[in-house]
Design an enzyme around this catalytic site. Structure first.
Site, mmCIF file in Angstrom:
data_model
loop_
_atom_site.group_PDB
_atom_site.id
_atom_site.type_symbol
_atom_site.label_atom_id
_atom_site.label_comp_id
_atom_site.label_asym_id
_atom_site.label_seq_id
_atom_site.Cartn_x
_atom_site.Cartn_y
_atom_site.Cartn_z
ATOM 1 N N ASP A 99 0.836 -1.201 0.000
ATOM 2 C CA ASP A 99 0.000 0.000 0.000
ATOM 3 C C ASP A 99 0.871 1.252 0.000
ATOM 4 O O ASP A 99 2.063 1.212 -0.351
ATOM 5 C CB ASP A 99 -0.966 -0.044 1.192
ATOM 6 C CG ASP A 99 -2.275 0.681 0.916
ATOM 7 O OD1 ASP A 99 -2.286 1.920 1.012
ATOM 8 O OD2 ASP A 99 -3.295 0.017 0.615
ATOM 9 N N ASP A 100 0.295 2.370 0.401
ATOM 10 C CA ASP A 100 0.924 3.687 0.327
ATOM 11 C C ASP A 100 2.296 3.704 1.010
ATOM 12 O O ASP A 100 2.503 3.067 2.041
ATOM 13 C CB ASP A 100 -0.010 4.695 1.002
ATOM 14 C CG ASP A 100 0.321 6.130 0.664
ATOM 15 O OD1 ASP A 100 1.304 6.371 -0.052
ATOM 16 O OD2 ASP A 100 -0.426 7.012 1.127
ATOM 17 N N TRP A 150 -0.392 0.066 -4.498
ATOM 18 C CA TRP A 150 -1.372 1.138 -4.298
ATOM 19 C C TRP A 150 -0.926 2.370 -5.068
ATOM 20 O O TRP A 150 0.259 2.695 -5.104
ATOM 21 C CB TRP A 150 -1.445 1.453 -2.807
ATOM 22 C CG TRP A 150 -2.294 2.628 -2.411
ATOM 23 C CD1 TRP A 150 -3.581 2.595 -1.969
ATOM 24 C CD2 TRP A 150 -1.912 4.022 -2.368
ATOM 25 N NE1 TRP A 150 -4.027 3.863 -1.658
ATOM 26 C CE2 TRP A 150 -3.019 4.760 -1.897
ATOM 27 C CE3 TRP A 150 -0.737 4.705 -2.687
ATOM 28 C CZ2 TRP A 150 -2.990 6.143 -1.729
ATOM 29 C CZ3 TRP A 150 -0.700 6.090 -2.535
ATOM 30 C CH2 TRP A 150 -1.820 6.790 -2.061
ATOM 31 N N ARG A 164 -6.834 16.231 2.987
ATOM 32 C CA ARG A 164 -5.763 15.296 3.313
ATOM 33 C C ARG A 164 -4.398 15.853 2.865
ATOM 34 O O ARG A 164 -3.536 15.115 2.398
ATOM 35 C CB ARG A 164 -6.026 13.918 2.687
ATOM 36 C CG ARG A 164 -5.328 12.747 3.374
ATOM 37 C CD ARG A 164 -5.828 11.424 2.828
ATOM 38 N NE ARG A 164 -5.158 10.290 3.444
ATOM 39 C CZ ARG A 164 -4.275 9.513 2.830
ATOM 40 N NH1 ARG A 164 -3.935 9.754 1.574
ATOM 41 N NH2 ARG A 164 -3.724 8.491 3.447
ATOM 42 N N ASP A 216 -6.725 4.631 -5.618
ATOM 43 C CA ASP A 216 -7.368 5.379 -4.538
ATOM 44 C C ASP A 216 -7.684 6.808 -4.970
ATOM 45 O O ASP A 216 -7.163 7.313 -5.971
ATOM 46 C CB ASP A 216 -6.474 5.380 -3.299
ATOM 47 C CG ASP A 216 -7.259 5.347 -2.002
ATOM 48 O OD1 ASP A 216 -8.451 5.714 -2.012
ATOM 49 O OD2 ASP A 216 -6.685 4.955 -0.968
ATOM 50 N N ASN A 232 -8.743 10.267 -2.479
ATOM 51 C CA ASN A 232 -8.967 10.529 -1.062
ATOM 52 C C ASN A 232 -9.415 11.937 -0.698
ATOM 53 O O ASN A 232 -9.233 12.351 0.437
ATOM 54 C CB ASN A 232 -7.683 10.209 -0.278
ATOM 55 C CG ASN A 232 -7.557 8.728 0.011
ATOM 56 O OD1 ASN A 232 -8.503 8.090 0.452
ATOM 57 N ND2 ASN A 232 -6.391 8.164 -0.253
ATOM 58 N N ASP A 244 -13.281 2.023 4.304
ATOM 59 C CA ASP A 244 -12.065 2.003 5.117
ATOM 60 C C ASP A 244 -12.323 1.423 6.502
ATOM 61 O O ASP A 244 -11.375 1.149 7.240
ATOM 62 C CB ASP A 244 -11.506 3.421 5.260
ATOM 63 C CG ASP A 244 -10.717 3.867 4.038
ATOM 64 O OD1 ASP A 244 -10.371 3.006 3.206
ATOM 65 O OD2 ASP A 244 -10.445 5.079 3.916
#
Length: 730
Positions: free
Chosen positions: A367-368, A412, A444, A479, A481, A547
């Site tokens: 992931d990130d 990701w 974010r 994704d 966000n 999430d």
């Protein structure tokens, strides 16, 4: 044939296996909606009444009949300027600034196969003979404005789809100020509306209430379909249940802003409509230009709300989702996010992957945090280059090492966003959506790239291809966000186009990547479920549902999601306890049973922190999921009780031929010396017997569907039970 035109009566009739949809071109050239309901034959014009109701109901200039008013008549495509004061689907403004048009029927065509929409996702047919399309042409002579109403009929899927194209065939510009794709006008009825509301980490909770006078709407002004409201709506009889009563549904095949509205008028008629959000929408069309309205999938059932869901599930699963992964079993995965967040290196990733491989997990997702200087969430978005220093190796080497363990490898990305602290932003600050002279709104700590621009999309395509070409990557989590607040593009003076053109740009980028990498499994994500819609499912056949991975909350999230969307697209994972969002503890067995309700099963935790006794449990979970996945993904869903209202949340999956079934139940309320909870099954073969595979006990189907099956008494909170039934042949 699914579509019939009677030239004598000018009736247009659309027919599926169980439904009939009918409209009529009236003597003045207006398209009157007559019927959408159980399959029937004949002329439904008798349902429409004409009377001189009052001088307040206007009529067109050339109609010298006070019993005729479009303010009262049920319409197929209501537009502003006709005298209909209810909510329209279309509002246009001409070059002089005046509002209004007058659209009348000029012709139609019928063709085999489903129509397609340039630049937009749409329901498709695999063979021309499985579907038919109808194009109805309307025209405003004063403006030279043409509207093409598009209808697609998939008879064996029991769905009818609607979309439209507005074309400026005149000599002066016009501006489209409102554009919706479909409506249903009901001449009477005591009806409820169901919508699905929520927020980040608590999406798509059902909300049902009676339709009263006035209008009620839900929608999104966020530049995405949103975590707050789903672009899916059900209207049903007030007395309708899961298994009885009439219900109609609209499902929007679009991932941007939308509005869904119901309105009861002065004569107790109800209009239901769905389409683009009016927010920051004002789309100019110069002569020769056109604007395409996204598609709405419509379904009707006289067998309750549950039947509507199964119609939608099958259509989206088989005729919206597409490509290599549509019908393939999805690999069981582990995602690194809740295990490590940004705090990892190549060695710690490999440690997690080794444990995952030992447990039978099939896909490892990094992931990130793997690119540029990305050690936190305030930098580096837009700089899609591998941080080899952090990984201690190249991306290709990491992928090979994970592949050598027997695991697929995935990553990701969040391509639509950019950090101010990024090389891309420093080089191209004009590439973001931002108002001139105004400090941008951050979400974010990131900005939104202007994907309405071809040069921005080309840059992202090249960067992403540079990543995907350098390693054996078989999965991409896409994704998104934050919301779009500053919808201003530096490449146009018509800012009312930006949000629509942005979404067309997203679809364009996804389509290019899917064509180049047809075997990569793309999973959609938008802070979890912020773009959980049929439009994204056209490109990403699975979507991270929320999430929130807490099993208790997930019961409600997945329950609400199931009304409009198939289980096969639902990403659902087992996570650690106490849960990182709400600190709740739920047994591992229950977390597994809840996650197995989706078609993309996996784990979202540090496997190396689990006690050893959990390892065998996880191996059994994965083995069980492999055994039941086809029933979950391909079977029909029966919602047996509600996690919002009942002591037990229970659901059932049944193969279409009734040969196998799974019933899962989670206990949500525990009392001392409690009464027994019984769960009544559905969808089994009447008169047959079924063997429960764990115990070997044989049950009569009629009894299971009449009196039900008792769960163990005096059980603990969040105890769960999964029963597997197989029809006994002979």
């Amino acid at each position: 044939m699914p579509i019939d035109f009677n030239s004598a009566t000018k009736l247009i009739t659309l027919t599926t296996d169980t439904t009939t949809y009918q409209m009529k071109v009236d003597p003045y050239g207006y398209l009157i909606h007559l019927y959408y309901g159980a399959r029937t034959s004949g002329d439904m014009s008798y349902l429409v009444t004409y009377a001189d109701r009052s001088g307040m109901c206007g009529c067109p200039y050339d109609v010298h009949d006070r019993t005729y008013s479009l303010d009262v008549l049920p319409q197929e495509f209501p537009f502003q300027g006709s005298g209909d004061m209810r909510s329209p689907l279309l509002v246009v403004r001409d070059a002089e600034g005046a509002f209004g048009c007058d659209l009348r029927y000029v012709g139609h065509t019928i063709s085999n196969g489903m129509f397609s929409l340039p630049g937009l996702p749409a329901v498709y047919s695999e063979e021309d003979d499985e579907a038919q399309s109808l194009s109805v042409q309307l025209r405003d002579e004063r403006l030279g404005l043409e509207v093409e109403l598009l209808y697609g009929v998939l008879p064996h899927f029991d769905v009818i789809t609607r979309a439209l194209i507005v074309t400026n065939a005149g000599n002066a510009s016009v501006t489209v100020e409102r554009l919706q794709s479909a409506c249903l006008d009901f001449v009477h009825g005591d009806l409820d509306v169901m919508t699905f509301n929520g927020r980040h980490a608590m999406e798509r909770r059902p909300d049902r209430h009676r339709i009263g006078h006035g209008s009620f709407s839900v929608g999104s002004r966020r530049g995405m379909s949103s975590n707050q409201y789903s672009p899916f709506m059900i209207v049903c009889d007030h007395a309708a249940t899961e298994f009885n009563g009439r219900a109609w549904a609209m499902n929007y095949v679009y991932s941007g802003g939308f509005e869904a509205e119901v309105e009861r008028d002065q004569y107790n008629q109800v209009r239901v409509q769905m389409g683009l959000s009016d927010d920051r929408f004002s789309y100019p069309l110069n002569p020769g230009e056109r604007l395409v309205a996204p598609e709405v999938i419509m379904a009707y059932s006289h067998e309750g709300i549950g039947r509507i869901s199964n119609i939608m599930h099958r259509c989206i699963r088989k005729r919206v989702c597409r490509g290599y992964w549509r019908d393939r079993r999805r690999p069981v995965l582990v995602n690194s996010w809740e295990a490590m967040h940004f705090n990892f290196n190549g060695d710690s990733l490999l440690d997690l992957a080794k444990t995952a491989a030992d447990l039978g997990i099939e896909l490892f997702v990094m992931d990130d945090g793997w690119f540029a200087e990305r050690d936190n969430d305030i930098c580096s978005l837009g700089d899609w280059r591998v941080n080899e220093k952090k990984l201690g190796r190249s991306l290709a080497e990491l992928a090979d090492q994970i592949n050598d363990l027997g695991l697929k490898f995935g990553i990701w990305v969040e391509p639509e966003m950019i950090s101010e602290d990024s090389d891309l932003y420093r080089a191209h600050p004009d590439w973001v959506l931002a108002l001139p002279g105004k400090a941008p709104t951050l979400g974010r700590d990131q900005l939104v790239l202007d994907l309405s621009r071809a040069d921005v999309r080309d840059n992202l395509f090249e960067q992403l291809c540079g990543i995907l070409d350098q390693a054996h990557i078989e999965y991409v989590k896409w994704d998104y966000n934050r919301c779009i607040t500053d919808a201003y593009s530096r490449t146009t003076t018509d800012q009312g186009k930006v949000l629509y053109d942005y979404m067309i740009g997203v679809y364009d980028l996804l389509e290019r990547l899917i064509k180049r990498y047809p075997k990569v499994l793309f999973e959609g994500c938008s802070a979890g479920g912020g773009r959980y819609d049929a439009g994204m499912m056209y490109y990403t056949p699975q979507i991270w549902t929320s999430d929130n991975t807490d099993a208790d909350n997930r019961l409600t999230i997945q329950y609400g999601s199931s009304f409009g969307f198939p289980l096969s697209v639902m990403g659902a994972h087992v996570s650690a306890c106490p849960n990182e969002i709400n600190n709740r503890t739920v047994p591992l067995t229950t977390r597994g049973h809840v996650a197995m309700a989706g078609g993309s099963f996996g784990y979202e935790l540090d496997l190396n922190e689990l006690p050893g006794r959990a390892f065998d449990h996880i191996r059994r979970q994965i083995s069980l999921y492999h055994e039941i996945e086809n029933i979950v993904c391909e079977g029909e869903l029966y919602r047996l009780s509600s996690p919002m209202d009942d002591d037990v949340c229970a659901w059932e999956n049944v193969l279409e031929d009734g040969s196998e079934a799974i019933m899962t139940a989670v206990v949500l309320k525990v009392e001392g010396y409690a009464q027994a909870n019984y769960v009544t099954l559905r969808g089994l073969t009447p008169g047959a017997n079924y063997r429960e595979l764990t115990t070997g006990v044989v049950y009569p189907a009629n009894a299971l569907m009449d009196m039900g099956m008792p769960l163990p008494v005096n059980t603990e909170m969040y105890a769960s039970y999964l029963y597997r039934f197989e029809r006994v042949e002979g």
